[in-house]
Motif scaffolding. Structure first.
Motif, short mmCIF file in Angstrom:
data_model
loop_
_atom_site.label_atom_id
_atom_site.label_comp_id
_atom_site.label_asym_id
_atom_site.label_seq_id
_atom_site.Cartn_x
_atom_site.Cartn_y
_atom_site.Cartn_z
N ASP A 14 0.86 -1.17 0.00
CA ASP A 14 0.00 0.00 0.00
C ASP A 14 0.92 1.25 0.00
N ASP A 16 -0.23 5.11 0.96
CA ASP A 16 -0.46 6.14 1.99
C ASP A 16 -0.57 5.53 3.37
N GLY A 17 0.23 6.03 4.30
CA GLY A 17 0.21 5.51 5.66
C GLY A 17 1.08 4.27 5.82
N THR A 18 1.59 3.75 4.71
CA THR A 18 2.43 2.54 4.73
C THR A 18 3.85 2.89 4.30
N ASP A 180 -1.76 -0.23 6.03
CA ASP A 180 -2.00 0.44 7.31
C ASP A 180 -3.46 0.47 7.73
N THR A 181 -4.35 -0.17 6.96
CA THR A 181 -5.77 -0.13 7.33
C THR A 181 -6.39 -1.54 7.31
N ASP A 184 -6.65 -3.07 3.87
CA ASP A 184 -5.47 -3.76 3.32
C ASP A 184 -5.44 -5.21 3.80
MG LIG Z 1 -2.99 3.24 3.30
#
Ligand SMILES: [Mg+2]
Length: 233
Positions: A14, A16-18, A180-181, A184
């Protein structure tokens, strides 16, 4: 010259956030696109973003504003979004997440590992973001929002591209989906992959743990420990 060793492991990331935190550039650019098209300031309120594909977000925005989804209108909206993204990324205080460059370098040093993307971003958006942060060239291919509205359908696209590129079917137990979610985790589970949740985005370790990923990390900062836990040290 010796032949390249066969690939046996597939890592699907992933974004964003990862890999990165865009400092809100992604969401802000989407908001500006909503403003351009609908003249509303806070037009993303009530629209879920994290873990969703850009095409699904677009469809939900159109639904919110009561306009019919057409391919032409969606393309126009996403063009606005990408134009804003190019401008906003350097303006926002984004960053690479802890250990990411070291982790990707370590994977690259291991010839049995293929590294690719599995993301709700459009391919063009992924390229804009990862080029900005110097990561684009780490990834051999990807599955993107361009492939489906539904994140859970992206895994098979990544698997098919991996097969086409390397001529092997990667076993599910050697396929890792990192994100990160909970979305995922879910989309990794759909293809039977090992799910790797990382609490560097909008979800805490506890929140991610409730979705029972195969692996759960606070971050990837301790690269040797992460590689060892994943069995690729
Ligand atoms: Mg993400």
């Amino acid at each position: 010259m010796s032949a390249q060793p066969a690939k046996t492991h597939l890592f699907l990331f992933d974004i964003d956030g990862t890999l990165i935190a865009s400092g809100g550039a992604g969401e802000y650019s989407m908001r500006l696109a909503v403003h351009d098209m609908f003249g509303v300031e806070n037009g993303l309120q009530g629209v879920e973003i994290a873990g969703r594909t850009d095409h699904l977000i677009t469809r939900n925005v159109f639904k919110k504003f009561g306009v019919e989804w057409t391919a032409e209108r969606a393309a126009a909206f996403l063009d606005l979004y990408l134009a804003h993204l190019t401008v906003e990324l350097p303006r926002k205080n984004g960053r690479l997440l802890p250990g990411i460059v070291e982790f990707l370098d370590a994977l690259k040093e291991r010839p049995q590992i293929a590294v690719a993307l599995l993301t709700g971003n459009l391919e063009r958006g992924a390229k804009i973001k990862l080029t900005h942060y110097g990561l684009w060239n780490y990834f051999e291919f990807g599955a993107y929002a361009d492939d489906s509205f539904d994140r859970n359908r992206l895994g098979p696209f990544a698997q098919a591209r991996a097969h086409k590129r390397h001529g092997v079917d990667f076993r599910p137990e050697r396929t890792f989906v990192l994100g990160d979610t909970p979305h995922d985790i879910e989309c990794g589970r759909v293809i039977g992959a090992r799910t790797v949740a990382i609490a560097t985005g909008g979800h805490t370790r506890e929140q991610l743990g409730a979705h029972q990923p195969d692996f759960l990390f606070e971050s990837l900062a301790d690269v040797p420990a992460v590689l060892s836990t994943l069995g690729v040290a």
